[in-house]
Design a protein around this motif. Structure first.
Motif, mmCIF file in Angstrom:
data_model
loop_
_atom_site.group_PDB
_atom_site.id
_atom_site.type_symbol
_atom_site.label_atom_id
_atom_site.label_comp_id
_atom_site.label_asym_id
_atom_site.label_seq_id
_atom_site.Cartn_x
_atom_site.Cartn_y
_atom_site.Cartn_z
ATOM 1 N N ILE A 23 0.849 -1.183 0.000
ATOM 2 C CA ILE A 23 0.000 0.000 0.000
ATOM 3 C C ILE A 23 0.887 1.236 0.000
ATOM 4 O O ILE A 23 1.676 1.448 0.927
ATOM 5 C CB ILE A 23 -0.942 0.001 1.217
ATOM 6 N N LEU A 24 0.770 2.046 -1.036
ATOM 7 C CA LEU A 24 1.594 3.234 -1.185
ATOM 8 C C LEU A 24 0.721 4.464 -0.952
ATOM 9 O O LEU A 24 -0.197 4.747 -1.730
ATOM 10 C CB LEU A 24 2.205 3.281 -2.582
ATOM 11 N N SER A 25 0.997 5.202 0.098
ATOM 12 C CA SER A 25 0.148 6.335 0.482
ATOM 13 C C SER A 25 0.913 7.643 0.651
ATOM 14 O O SER A 25 0.334 8.655 1.029
ATOM 15 C CB SER A 25 -0.592 6.015 1.794
ATOM 16 N N GLN A 26 2.211 7.614 0.357
ATOM 17 C CA GLN A 26 3.022 8.830 0.501
ATOM 18 C C GLN A 26 3.514 9.275 -0.871
ATOM 19 O O GLN A 26 4.467 8.722 -1.416
ATOM 20 C CB GLN A 26 4.210 8.567 1.436
ATOM 21 N N GLY A 27 2.845 10.271 -1.439
ATOM 22 C CA GLY A 27 3.237 10.784 -2.744
ATOM 23 C C GLY A 27 4.151 11.991 -2.622
ATOM 24 O O GLY A 27 4.498 12.432 -1.527
ATOM 25 N N GLY A 28 4.521 12.541 -3.769
ATOM 26 C CA GLY A 28 5.357 13.730 -3.779
ATOM 27 C C GLY A 28 4.578 14.913 -4.318
ATOM 28 O O GLY A 28 3.414 15.113 -3.962
ATOM 29 N N THR A 29 5.207 15.684 -5.183
ATOM 30 C CA THR A 29 4.576 16.843 -5.800
ATOM 31 C C THR A 29 4.719 16.712 -7.310
ATOM 32 O O THR A 29 5.479 15.874 -7.816
ATOM 33 C CB THR A 29 5.230 18.143 -5.338
ATOM 34 N N VAL B 194 -0.984 -4.312 -5.349
ATOM 35 C CA VAL B 194 -0.436 -2.977 -5.084
ATOM 36 C C VAL B 194 -1.591 -1.988 -5.073
ATOM 37 O O VAL B 194 -2.353 -1.904 -6.043
ATOM 38 C CB VAL B 194 0.595 -2.565 -6.149
ATOM 39 N N VAL B 195 -1.722 -1.252 -4.000
ATOM 40 C CA VAL B 195 -2.741 -0.217 -3.878
ATOM 41 C C VAL B 195 -2.047 1.132 -3.839
ATOM 42 O O VAL B 195 -1.220 1.393 -2.963
ATOM 43 C CB VAL B 195 -3.594 -0.412 -2.606
ATOM 44 N N ILE B 196 -2.362 1.993 -4.806
ATOM 45 C CA ILE B 196 -1.770 3.328 -4.844
ATOM 46 C C ILE B 196 -2.802 4.310 -4.322
ATOM 47 O O ILE B 196 -3.838 4.542 -4.948
ATOM 48 C CB ILE B 196 -1.322 3.692 -6.264
ATOM 49 N N ALA B 197 -2.538 4.865 -3.153
ATOM 50 C CA ALA B 197 -3.486 5.742 -2.465
ATOM 51 C C ALA B 197 -2.885 7.121 -2.251
ATOM 52 O O ALA B 197 -2.975 7.698 -1.167
ATOM 53 C CB ALA B 197 -3.891 5.114 -1.129
ATOM 54 N N CYS B 198 -2.267 7.656 -3.290
ATOM 55 C CA CYS B 198 -1.674 8.992 -3.221
ATOM 56 C C CYS B 198 -1.481 9.505 -4.636
ATOM 57 O O CYS B 198 -1.689 8.779 -5.605
ATOM 58 C CB CYS B 198 -0.335 8.965 -2.477
ATOM 59 N N SER B 199 -1.068 10.753 -4.775
ATOM 60 C CA SER B 199 -0.786 11.349 -6.076
ATOM 61 C C SER B 199 0.718 11.574 -6.236
ATOM 62 O O SER B 199 1.489 11.499 -5.276
ATOM 63 C CB SER B 199 -1.525 12.683 -6.221
ATOM 64 N N ASN C 84 -8.172 -9.461 -6.100
ATOM 65 C CA ASN C 84 -8.712 -8.348 -6.871
ATOM 66 C C ASN C 84 -7.690 -7.958 -7.948
ATOM 67 O O ASN C 84 -7.252 -8.793 -8.717
ATOM 68 C CB ASN C 84 -9.051 -7.187 -5.941
ATOM 69 N N ASP C 85 -7.303 -6.687 -8.030
ATOM 70 C CA ASP C 85 -6.398 -6.224 -9.079
ATOM 71 C C ASP C 85 -4.935 -6.404 -8.698
ATOM 72 O O ASP C 85 -4.575 -6.384 -7.517
ATOM 73 C CB ASP C 85 -6.638 -4.730 -9.355
ATOM 74 N N GLY C 86 -4.094 -6.502 -9.728
ATOM 75 C CA GLY C 86 -2.664 -6.462 -9.468
ATOM 76 C C GLY C 86 -2.259 -5.086 -8.971
ATOM 77 O O GLY C 86 -1.647 -4.936 -7.919
ATOM 78 N N PHE C 87 -2.628 -4.049 -9.750
ATOM 79 C CA PHE C 87 -2.378 -2.654 -9.383
ATOM 80 C C PHE C 87 -3.723 -1.944 -9.367
ATOM 81 O O PHE C 87 -4.392 -1.846 -10.401
ATOM 82 C CB PHE C 87 -1.428 -1.991 -10.384
ATOM 83 N N ASN C 88 -4.108 -1.438 -8.214
ATOM 84 C CA ASN C 88 -5.429 -0.857 -8.015
ATOM 85 C C ASN C 88 -5.281 0.600 -7.583
ATOM 86 O O ASN C 88 -4.551 0.907 -6.632
ATOM 87 C CB ASN C 88 -6.179 -1.656 -6.940
ATOM 88 N N ILE C 89 -5.961 1.502 -8.316
ATOM 89 C CA ILE C 89 -5.867 2.925 -8.016
ATOM 90 C C ILE C 89 -7.265 3.516 -7.958
ATOM 91 O O ILE C 89 -7.993 3.482 -8.957
ATOM 92 C CB ILE C 89 -5.025 3.689 -9.060
ATOM 93 N N HIS C 90 -7.656 4.028 -6.810
ATOM 94 C CA HIS C 90 -8.965 4.654 -6.601
ATOM 95 C C HIS C 90 -8.788 6.105 -6.176
ATOM 96 O O HIS C 90 -7.760 6.489 -5.622
ATOM 97 C CB HIS C 90 -9.738 3.920 -5.491
ATOM 98 N N GLY C 91 -9.834 6.899 -6.420
ATOM 99 C CA GLY C 91 -9.888 8.254 -5.875
ATOM 100 C C GLY C 91 -9.442 9.327 -6.852
ATOM 101 O O GLY C 91 -9.290 9.098 -8.053
#
Length: 295
Positions: free
Chosen positions: A31-37, A161-166, A180-187
């Motif tokens: 789970i990746l929740s820390q993005g950058g700019t 892999v869940v990507i929960a950031c930008s 479910n998905d291999g790479f899942n991106i919501h929001g």
């Protein structure tokens, strides 16, 4: 499947097995929740990380009737799943489709009654459950009964892999055997970039962007995923691009687009029933330099 295709499949899985042994394997979702700019995106380099959520149940005491195998009672953490959208088991890399008997359900007169296709009615690569919770399946044509591993996805609907950031770049990661998905991106996620990733043998899509996700995928492989939609399904108001990717052996289509705008460039698609499926109104899809071959 033609002999050449079968041989290629076996070689592909053998190479993957070597890779699995060569790399550290993670058994929990990432789970990746820390993005950058936008100016300085965060980077997650897996350096060959393999996220394999599969549970090897080959050694289960199966009841064997030719190419139809059944469990002795319910399998641990794998109760009946009524969702035909996804696969419920894998034979090595090959997904097995959950199959219901819609005619029997209708005749039952019971609202929302779930009746799975009977063992004798299954086509190769299909599966279901008995009333007592026992699981059964018919071996896919690509595999000889008893000569491959049987994998169960994890309980629930976990993605690899869940990507929960930008504003994040994810590279050099393989996700496989997720329910479910291999790479899942919501929001409302923007600035998502996937580089040299592999989405292999997941229960639903290999890669799936939802809501208002903006994502670019390059130099990646999406294969053997079990979704009825396709290897990729980008939906809602998503905006995505795929460049220099290879898609093969996914159930149904390589791509399904039901989002806002999409571009597919210099991708290779093979061993697929369909290449690109567009669903819904107002969806724009640009294509250039792609190679499509059914076999």
């Amino acid at each position: 499947m033609p002999m050449r295709s079968l041989t290629n499949s076996l070689l592909w899985f053998a190479a993957l097995t070597v890779s699995l042994h060569a790399q550290e394997i993670r058994r929990k979702p990432l789970i990746l929740s820390q993005g950058g700019t936008a100016e300085k995106p965060a980077v997650f380099d897996g350096k060959g990380m393999i996220i394999d959520l599969g549970i090897d149940i080959t050694a289960h005491d199966w009841i064997k009737d030719g190419d139809v195998w059944s469990s002795r009672g319910p399998l641990k953490n794998h109760p009946p799943v009524d969702d035909e959208q996804r696969a419920g088991l894998f034979i090595d890399e090959v997904p097995l489709r959950i199959t219901r008997d819609r005619e029997a359900e209708k005749k039952s007169g019971v609202a929302k009654k779930v009746i799975f296709a009977a063992p004798e009615a299954l086509q190769p690569g299909q599966m279901g459950w008995s009333e007592d919770g026992s699981l059964y399946f018919r071996w896919p044509k690509e595999k000889k009964p008893g000569e491959a591993h049987i994998f169960q996805p994890p309980p629930g609907l976990a993605s690899g892999v869940v990507i929960a950031c930008s504003h994040i770049t994810v590279r050099n990661v393989t996700a496989m055997h997720a329910a479910n998905d291999g790479f899942n991106i919501h929001g409302n996620r923007v600035g998502i970039r996937l580089e040299n990733v592999k989405a292999l043998s997941n229960g639903d899509e290999g890669i799936s962007a939802h809501e208002t996700v903006q994502m670019d995928v390059v130099d990646s492989e999406i294969a053997w995923n079990g979704s009825a939609a396709g290897g990729v399904a980008d939906v809602n108001d998503s905006v995505t691009t795929y460049t220099n990717c290879e898609l093969h052996h996914n159930v149904n289509a390589a791509f399904l687009f039901d989002g806002k705008a999409h571009r597919v460039t210099n991708c290779v698609m093979h061993h697929q029933d369909k290449d690109i499926v567009v669903r819904g109104e107002g969806v724009t899809v640009e294509q250039s330099g792609n190679v499509w071959r059914k076999e």
